[in-house]
Design a protein around this motif. Structure first.
Motif: not given
Lengths: 404, 293
Positions: A55-56, A51-53, A280, A251-252, A320-321
């Protein structure tokens, strides 16, 4: 009124004791091992960040394991039993949620093994739980050396295994590539001060880079909750560095760093670890990330993954993944567990653990011949690939093998 | 020296965003005397509004992005007022419950967006007329300039609206004493609508620039906690105080991250907040408010 309040408090205390107190007593003892396979099915567990960023990384892993188990059941299951799959989200708080997830898997779901998690911060809190409950845990991307080997005693954590390489080798490979192949004699670093993965990798990189004769112009930090990096980037530019090593965990951070450097008109050659590797990153950071180097365990562009990628992307389009190397890691993990159960011809945790320790030349999804080192529970001679971002794509530029 | 000036410029640009956010907090606090912790969620939803316009409708100008954000920001802000706060105010609920309700809204909306949109980052690609302006070794990004200029323009317009218009006078009267303002014929519900709409507007502008600077994602609104600190430093309920607090915090954080370590940044920020509360309990420019949430 007071008596009602008293009754309410008493009832709440009783419920709490029933739910957690007695449950806790049961946790300490653990139910008999045979309970795990007493029915007509067995269960495999997975937990991670859903659920957090980040998650990808973990959601594609969950999909990959679920798909593989579906296929496994279609082939007749494991040792004649149907295989169930359970997963839990630990994304909100790695420390507490990971422990809760493994407790549930062991006590409630009675898993015969855990495939995952994908990150060290989720794996480190559950080491003693897996060891005490004799539940084999094959981590699928946790690169911190402490996941499988106790730092204080130097002894292996008996029920913890991994299919990924470890940070000391990844840090060393990147340092060697930066210094020898790219010719960077000076480099700056920026890393999350509150993240074990980032700090561990940073240390290995810096030690090796300095040993080679390189100079660290400045070492700056950030916190995992940060989104603003321009202050540090200005200071890095002022230090004279043209290359920047950023052992980011997602990656963010890489995208933020590259975008904000561009907003300041700064240009660096970036070196990132495998945790940021994703499509991403290319989509979010855009042209700013051109020329960056990323170390990864395998090349997603390898044609041997094409069929898997197509099938995965088609099946999970609505999520979306897309298929990525984290999903490949998951495939390696679940295939290794399947191999070990078949080799042991048993669902007993200790028997599976013993089988895993003897894994040699096992054909997995990414490795045609996978071997576990019994003294460390790490893969033997795992490849580190260095990718370069060129025209919005990752291109393989170098490979390292510890044994070479 | 160049680095110092560069850091000040960066700090002012970050401070501009904090100031705009802090004004959103201060407006609500000045009228209703509670901290609207749902502000971060409104900001995040507004940023998704800008993303929808630029990505799905392919309208990639700054104006269209801001318009998309403002529409969503104002709608979500007004919906929050109607659904979460107004009914509590009717029941004469304590301000503490309003604040808890705000926290609940924040968590609810954030989780809802995570489920609906996934936790992935979405790049807000809005075309800017230029990239970087250089003054010798000092570099100022176009985004910093636009965010600062537009923030200052919005703050100026807001100041004129509050000081010079009939509705502005009604807002100030309500801020001074909501009950008496109601007795004097001011429609407090209408004023609350206007205030929440303005708050949604500031959240939308901040959200758009934050989306451009960073990315759009469900926890984007977490940065609004900095606006809360700015608001406290400047004086909760004081609009000029909120602006001043935002700039102070922006420059302070940048200097600490650049010259000391980001590990110490929050330590300093919160120390300053505590020091201000100890020595100036109403903040730097705050009026005589006895209790703060």
């Amino acid at each position: 009124m007071r008596s009602r309040l008293f009754a309410l408090v008493t009832a709440m205390c009783t419920i709490t004791l029933v739910l957690f107190g007695f449950g806790g007593a049961a946790e300490a003892a653990y139910s008999p091992m045979a309970d795990r396979w007493s029915g007509d099915s067995v269960t495999i567990g997975f937990f991670g960040n859903m659920s957090a960023s980040g998650a990808f990384q973990d959601v594609p892993q969950r999909f990959a394991i679920a798909d593989y188990i579906e296929d496994l059941n279609a082939r007749g299951g494991l040792l004649g039993k149907k295989v169930k799959f359970v997963w839990y989200d630990a994304g909100r708080d790695a420390l507490t949620e990971s422990v809760t997830a493994v407790n549930k898997m062991v006590q409630q779901d009675k898993v015969v093994g855990i495939v995952g998690p994908g990150g060290s911060r989720y794996a480190l809190p559950v080491i003693s739980l897996c060891n005490d409950s004799k539940t084999p845990c094959i981590t699928i991307g946790a690169t911190n050396a402490k996941v499988t080997v106790n730092e204080d005693t130097g002894k292996v954590n008996p029920y913890m295994f991994r299919v990924s390489f470890i940070d000391p080798y990844q840090g060393s490979a990147l340092a060697n590539y930066a210094y020898k192949d790219l010719g960077f004699k000076k480099i700056a670093t920026i890393a999350a001060v509150d993240d074990l993965y980032a700090q561990g990798l940073l240390q290995y990189f810096v030690d090796e880079y300095k040993r080679l004769g390189g100079e660290i112009t400045t070492s700056l930090s950030y916190q995992s909750t940060d989104v603003e990096f321009r202050s540090q980037l200005s200071a890095i530019a002022d230090s004279g560095a043209t290359a920047l090593f950023a052992p980011a965990t997602e990656y963010k951070y890489a995208a933020f760093i590259a975008k904000q450097a561009e907003q300041l008109g700064l240009e660096f050659t970036y070196l990132f670890p495998e945790a940021v590797y994703s499509r991403e990153l290319l989509e979010n950071a855009g042209p700013q990330i051109e020329g960056a180097y990323v170390s990864i365990p395998m090349d997603e562009n390898d044609p041997r993954f094409d069929d898997f990628n197509k099938a995965f992307d088609a099946k999970h389009k609505s999520s979306g993944y897309k298929a990525n190397m984290y999903a490949y890691y998951a495939m390696d993990g679940v295939m290794l567990l399947e191999w070990a159960i078949k080799k042991a011809n048993s669902f007993d945790g200790e028997a599976i653990k013993n089988a895993l320790e003897t894994a040699k030349g096992v054909p997995l999804f990414t490795e045609p011949s996978f071997t576990i080192e019994p003294e460390t529970h790490n893969p033997h001679n795992k490849t580190v690939s260095i990718m370069r971002v060129e025209k919005g794509q990752y291109k393989l530029v170098a490979t390292f093998k510890p044994g070479d | 020296m160049n680095l110092f000036v560069q850091q000040v410029v960066t700090g002012l640009s970050i401070g501009g965003i904090y100031a705009l956010l802090a004004v959103g907090y201060a407006l609500i606090y000045s009228i209703f005397k509670f901290t609207n912790f749902a502000f971060g969620a409104i900001l995040m939803c507004a940023a998704y509004g800008a993303y929808f316009v630029t990505h799905t409708l392919k309208m990639t100008s700054l104006v269209s992005g801001l318009l998309g954000a403002v529409v969503i920001g104002v709608i979500v802000s007004l919906a929050t007022e109607l659904l979460a706060y107004r009914s509590l105010r009717r029941l004469k609920a304590s301000r503490l419950f309003l604040m808890i309700s705000a926290m609940g809204v924040n968590i609810f909306v954030q989780n809802l967006m995570t489920i609906m949109m996934s936790a992935n980052l979405r790049s807000l690609d809005i075309k800017m007329p230029f990239n970087v302006i250089r003054f010798g070794k000092i570099r100022i990004g176009s985004l910093d300039i636009f965010s600062l200029v537009i923030s200052l323009i919005v703050l100026g317009v807001l100041w004129i609206f509050i000081e010079k218009t009939k509705h502005g006078i009604a807002i100030r009267a309500s801020a001074h004493d909501t009950d008496t303002a109601g007795l004097m014929g001011i429609n407090v519900n209408k004023i609350s609508f206007i205030v929440f709409a303005i708050s949604g507007l500031t959240a939308a502008i901040s959200g758009t620039f934050m989306g451009m600077k960073y990315a759009v994602y469900p926890t984007l609104g977490a940065i609004s906690s900095k606006a809360f600190i700015s608001s406290v430093i400047g004086g909760l309920g004081s609009l000029p105080g909120a602006v001043l607090g935002g700039f102070i915090l922006g420059v302070l954080e940048t200097m600490i991250s650049g010259y000391i370590s980001s590990s110490f940044r929050d330590l300093f920020s919160f120390s300053v907040m505590i020091a201000v509360l100890v020595f100036l309990p109403n903040g730097i420019l705050g009026s005589g408010i006895n209790d703060k949430l």
